[in-house]
Scaffold this motif. Structure first.
Motif, PDB file in Angstrom:
ATOM      1  N   ASP A 214       0.829  -1.211   0.000  1.00 59.20           N
ATOM      2  CA  ASP A 214       0.000   0.000   0.000  1.00 59.20           C
ATOM      3  C   ASP A 214       0.861   1.258   0.000  1.00 59.20           C
ATOM      4  OD1 ASP A 214      -2.277  -1.536  -0.011  1.00 59.20           O
ATOM      5  OD2 ASP A 214      -2.637  -1.380   2.163  1.00 59.20           O
ATOM      6  N   LEU A 215       2.029   1.183   0.666  1.00 62.77           N
ATOM      7  CA  LEU A 215       2.953   2.321   0.712  1.00 62.77           C
ATOM      8  C   LEU A 215       3.837   2.399  -0.540  1.00 62.77           C
ATOM      9  CD1 LEU A 215       4.117   2.049   4.438  1.00 62.77           C
ATOM     10  CD2 LEU A 215       2.621   3.809   3.462  1.00 62.77           C
ATOM     11  N   GLU A 216       3.650   1.430  -1.456  1.00 59.71           N
ATOM     12  CA  GLU A 216       4.425   1.340  -2.701  1.00 59.71           C
ATOM     13  C   GLU A 216       5.922   1.199  -2.436  1.00 59.71           C
ATOM     14  OE1 GLU A 216       3.235   4.657  -5.125  1.00 59.71           O
ATOM     15  OE2 GLU A 216       1.338   3.692  -5.676  1.00 59.71           O
ATOM     16  N   MET A 217       6.243   0.439  -1.371  1.00 58.77           N
ATOM     17  CA  MET A 217       7.633   0.148  -1.031  1.00 58.77           C
ATOM     18  C   MET A 217       8.080  -1.199  -1.599  1.00 58.77           C
ATOM     19  SD  MET A 217       8.953   2.610   0.721  1.00 58.77           S
ATOM     20  CE  MET A 217       8.083   4.156   0.661  1.00 58.77           C
ATOM     21  N   ILE A 218       7.124  -2.113  -1.789  1.00 62.79           N
ATOM     22  CA  ILE A 218       7.424  -3.425  -2.355  1.00 62.79           C
ATOM     23  C   ILE A 218       6.388  -3.774  -3.412  1.00 62.79           C
ATOM     24  CG2 ILE A 218       8.537  -4.270  -0.239  1.00 62.79           C
ATOM     25  CD1 ILE A 218       5.984  -5.930   0.264  1.00 62.79           C
ATOM     26  N   GLN A 219       6.731  -4.788  -4.196  1.00 66.30           N
ATOM     27  CA  GLN A 219       5.842  -5.286  -5.238  1.00 66.30           C
ATOM     28  C   GLN A 219       5.870  -6.808  -5.176  1.00 66.30           C
ATOM     29  OE1 GLN A 219       7.166  -4.189  -9.150  1.00 66.30           O
ATOM     30  NE2 GLN A 219       5.146  -4.399 -10.069  1.00 66.30           N
ATOM     31  N   VAL A 220       4.732  -7.437  -5.309  1.00 70.39           N
ATOM     32  CA  VAL A 220       4.644  -8.899  -5.316  1.00 70.39           C
ATOM     33  C   VAL A 220       4.131  -9.345  -6.678  1.00 70.39           C
ATOM     34  CG1 VAL A 220       3.560 -10.936  -4.296  1.00 70.39           C
ATOM     35  CG2 VAL A 220       4.259  -9.025  -2.823  1.00 70.39           C
ATOM     36  N   LEU A 221       4.911 -10.196  -7.327  1.00 67.69           N
ATOM     37  CA  LEU A 221       4.536 -10.748  -8.626  1.00 67.69           C
ATOM     38  C   LEU A 221       4.677 -12.259  -8.546  1.00 67.69           C
ATOM     39  CD1 LEU A 221       6.530  -8.233 -10.872  1.00 67.69           C
ATOM     40  CD2 LEU A 221       4.046  -8.267 -10.558  1.00 67.69           C
ATOM     41  N   GLY A 222       3.560 -12.953  -8.371  1.00 69.93           N
ATOM     42  CA  GLY A 222       3.617 -14.397  -8.193  1.00 69.93           C
ATOM     43  C   GLY A 222       4.392 -14.743  -6.930  1.00 69.93           C
ATOM     44  N   ASP A 223       5.475 -15.511  -7.089  1.00 71.50           N
ATOM     45  CA  ASP A 223       6.290 -15.917  -5.946  1.00 71.50           C
ATOM     46  C   ASP A 223       7.376 -14.890  -5.618  1.00 71.50           C
ATOM     47  OD1 ASP A 223       7.174 -17.871  -3.963  1.00 71.50           O
ATOM     48  OD2 ASP A 223       8.909 -18.203  -5.276  1.00 71.50           O
ATOM     49  N   THR A 224       7.507 -13.874  -6.449  1.00 71.42           N
ATOM     50  CA  THR A 224       8.600 -12.904  -6.288  1.00 71.42           C
ATOM     51  C   THR A 224       8.152 -11.689  -5.488  1.00 71.42           C
ATOM     52  OG1 THR A 224       9.627 -13.571  -8.383  1.00 71.42           O
ATOM     53  CG2 THR A 224      10.231 -11.410  -7.517  1.00 71.42           C
ATOM     54  N   LEU A 225       8.956 -11.330  -4.491  1.00 74.52           N
ATOM     55  CA  LEU A 225       8.757 -10.090  -3.739  1.00 74.52           C
ATOM     56  C   LEU A 225       9.981  -9.225  -3.973  1.00 74.52           C
ATOM     57  CD1 LEU A 225       7.495  -9.656  -0.113  1.00 74.52           C
ATOM     58  CD2 LEU A 225       9.569  -8.495  -0.854  1.00 74.52           C
ATOM     59  N   LYS A 226       9.761  -7.987  -4.405  1.00 79.16           N
ATOM     60  CA  LYS A 226      10.897  -7.100  -4.642  1.00 79.16           C
ATOM     61  C   LYS A 226      10.575  -5.686  -4.180  1.00 79.16           C
ATOM     62  CE  LYS A 226       9.762  -6.742  -9.592  1.00 79.16           C
ATOM     63  NZ  LYS A 226      10.325  -6.972 -10.939  1.00 79.16           N
ATOM     64  N   THR A 227      11.621  -4.961  -3.870  1.00 78.92           N
ATOM     65  CA  THR A 227      11.444  -3.569  -3.484  1.00 78.92           C
ATOM     66  C   THR A 227      11.246  -2.716  -4.728  1.00 78.92           C
ATOM     67  OG1 THR A 227      13.865  -3.465  -3.421  1.00 78.92           O
ATOM     68  CG2 THR A 227      12.723  -3.605  -1.307  1.00 78.92           C
ATOM     69  N   THR A 228      10.456  -1.669  -4.578  1.00 79.40           N
ATOM     70  CA  THR A 228      10.323  -0.659  -5.623  1.00 79.40           C
ATOM     71  C   THR A 228      11.520   0.299  -5.510  1.00 79.40           C
ATOM     72  OG1 THR A 228       9.124   0.833  -4.171  1.00 79.40           O
ATOM     73  CG2 THR A 228       7.811  -0.783  -5.419  1.00 79.40           C
ATOM     74  N   PRO A 229      11.725   1.175  -6.496  1.00 71.50           N
ATOM     75  CA  PRO A 229      12.792   2.181  -6.344  1.00 71.50           C
ATOM     76  C   PRO A 229      12.655   2.982  -5.045  1.00 71.50           C
ATOM     77  CG  PRO A 229      12.062   2.122  -8.616  1.00 71.50           C
ATOM     78  CD  PRO A 229      11.140   1.211  -7.855  1.00 71.50           C
ATOM     79  N   ASN A 230      11.423   3.328  -4.670  1.00 73.77           N
ATOM     80  CA  ASN A 230      11.222   4.041  -3.402  1.00 73.77           C
ATOM     81  C   ASN A 230      11.589   3.165  -2.209  1.00 73.77           C
ATOM     82  OD1 ASN A 230      10.328   6.408  -4.570  1.00 73.77           O
ATOM     83  ND2 ASN A 230       8.159   5.867  -4.445  1.00 73.77           N
ATOM     84  N   GLY A 231      11.276   1.876  -2.303  1.00 71.29           N
ATOM     85  CA  GLY A 231      11.593   0.963  -1.215  1.00 71.29           C
ATOM     86  C   GLY A 231      13.081   0.745  -1.057  1.00 71.29           C
ATOM     87  N   ARG A 232      13.814   0.660  -2.194  1.00 67.57           N
ATOM     88  CA  ARG A 232      15.259   0.466  -2.095  1.00 67.57           C
ATOM     89  C   ARG A 232      15.937   1.673  -1.481  1.00 67.57           C
ATOM     90  NH1 ARG A 232      14.466  -2.216  -6.825  1.00 67.57           N
ATOM     91  NH2 ARG A 232      15.201  -0.532  -8.184  1.00 67.57           N
ATOM     92  N   ALA A 233      15.334   2.852  -1.641  1.00 69.43           N
ATOM     93  CA  ALA A 233      15.913   4.066  -1.049  1.00 69.43           C
ATOM     94  C   ALA A 233      15.848   4.039   0.472  1.00 69.43           C
ATOM     95  CB  ALA A 233      15.195   5.307  -1.578  1.00 69.43           C
ATOM     96  N   VAL A 234      14.906   3.282   1.030  1.00 71.75           N
ATOM     97  CA  VAL A 234      14.768   3.177   2.495  1.00 71.75           C
ATOM     98  C   VAL A 234      14.757   1.700   2.883  1.00 71.75           C
ATOM     99  CG1 VAL A 234      13.638   5.402   2.853  1.00 71.75           C
ATOM    100  CG2 VAL A 234      12.240   3.408   2.245  1.00 71.75           C
TER     101      VAL A 234
END
Length: 367
Positions: free
Chosen positions: A336-356
């Motif tokens: 909801d905070l757009e810090m991570i993204q989930v695609l199937g089995d993959t969880l990854k940080t967004t550019p904003n999430g990697r910054a923090v």
């Protein structure tokens, strides 16, 4: 040779080095670890820490000969050597290439002589450019490091400097924000209030996002928090760390992660070069410790390393290691905070999430 004031890596200053003595110790350690890992394919070798480019090419050649005799090696094995511009000579670099080194990573750090002096670097911009030109004509793959968020560095100054760095780059750049670490000269100065002109959190964030934007436009997007590359030119060795693969650590201050008989171990070695050398000679084993890692510890390391990558992690691999899945409520909150993204089995940080990233990890790691 001198130690940089911002550096908390394991580096030491020595007046002279007995290269033959070191060669015997390295070969002994390769033999020891090779006996435990027989039959595994070796994909990468990394000569790092301190200034490996002060090693004689003959020592590098001896190590690589023993490596090839010990393990089956990948056809496209990546062999990286770190170098400081002050220790680069064309003949020495040709010797490293002939020994099997096919990638060089150079510690340029700044394209501004005043800032190089403030960072405690012994080279000038002209020397860095000359060293880079030698590396570029000797090796197909060349990376160099830059530090930003330096003292009194403005947004426009970093934009111009990074643009210049991108115009020089071959296929890879490592771009690190200056961090003040305890136990360093900069850390001591900062604690005494003597390190002035550092950017505040918002300004440092602006420099981070500028870095991402310029590198993306130049065709060298971030594949990891601080690393940028053309597609296919990512550091394969460092990616093994971030993907939580196995690697052997040999030499003073080296860390390793090895899976032996189904159990994963963390290894480390003595930081002091002379003590490590004496230990290998007297005991035949350079490890200071070898610690069996529980599944939950492995899961935590996998999460912390894997979320540095733009590719992210496998949630099922995390769950298998931890014995339980990541917390759904925390995942939903971070989405909801757009810090991570989930695609199937993959969880990854967004550019904003990697910054923090540290804040994201604090939320995802179990209490």
């Amino acid at each position: 040779m001198a130690k940089c004031p911002y550096c908390d890596f394991n580096s030491h200053v020595a007046a002279s080095i007995d290269q033959n003595r070191w060669m015997r110790a390295y070969l002994s350690e390769i033999d020891r670890i090779g006996a435990e890992t027989q039959g595994r394919v070796l994909n990468t070798v990394f000569f790092g820490g301190g200034t490996p480019s002060l090693m004689q090419p003959e020592l590098v050649a001896a190590i690589m000969d023993r490596v090839r005799a010990t393990w089956p090696t990948a056809n496209d094995m990546e062999v990286t050597l770190e170098a400081n511009p002050t220790s680069v000579e064309a003949g020495r670099f040709r010797g490293y290439r002939d020994a099997g080194v096919n990638r060089v990573s150079m510690g340029v750090q700044a394209l501004n002589d005043d800032d190089l002096r403030r960072l405690g670097r012994l080279h000038s911009v002209a020397e860095a450019r000359a060293a880079f030109d030698i590396a570029r004509t000797t090796f197909d793959r060349v990376s160099f490091d830059m530090i930003y968020a330096r003292q009194d560095q403005t947004y426009d100054a970093w934009k111009a400097e990074l643009t210049e760095a991108l115009s020089m780059a071959v296929d890879h750049l490592s771009l690190y924000q200056l961090t003040i670490e305890e136990g360093t000269a900069f850390g001591d100065r900062y604690a005494r209030g003597k390190l002035r002109g550092l950017p505040d959190e918002d300004s440092a964030g602006d420099l981070y996002f500028l870095t991402q934007d310029l590198c993306e436009k130049a065709g060298m997007p971030a594949y990891e928090v601080s690393n940028h590359a053309q597609s296919g030119s990512e550091s394969r060795h460092n990616t093994i760390y971030w993907r939580y693969g196995d690697y052997a650590g040999i030499g003073p201050g080296a860390h390793g992660r090895l899976t032996l008989n189904g159990q994963r171990y963390a290894t480390d070695t003595d930081l002091a070069p002379t003590r490590w050398l004496t230990q290998v000679e007297s005991t035949g084993n350079g490890d200071r410790s070898r610690t069996a890692l529980e599944g939950v510890d492995q899961a935590g390391e996998y999460l912390m390393m894997g979320l540095r990558l733009s590719d992210g992690i496998s949630m099922s691999r995390y769950a298998a290691l931890a014995g339980q899945p990541l917390n759904d409520n925390k995942i939903n909150m971070l989405q909801d905070l757009e810090m991570i993204q989930v695609l199937g089995d993959t969880l990854k940080t967004t550019p904003n999430g990697r910054a923090v990233l540290n804040a994201v990890l604090r939320d995802l790691l179990p209490d």
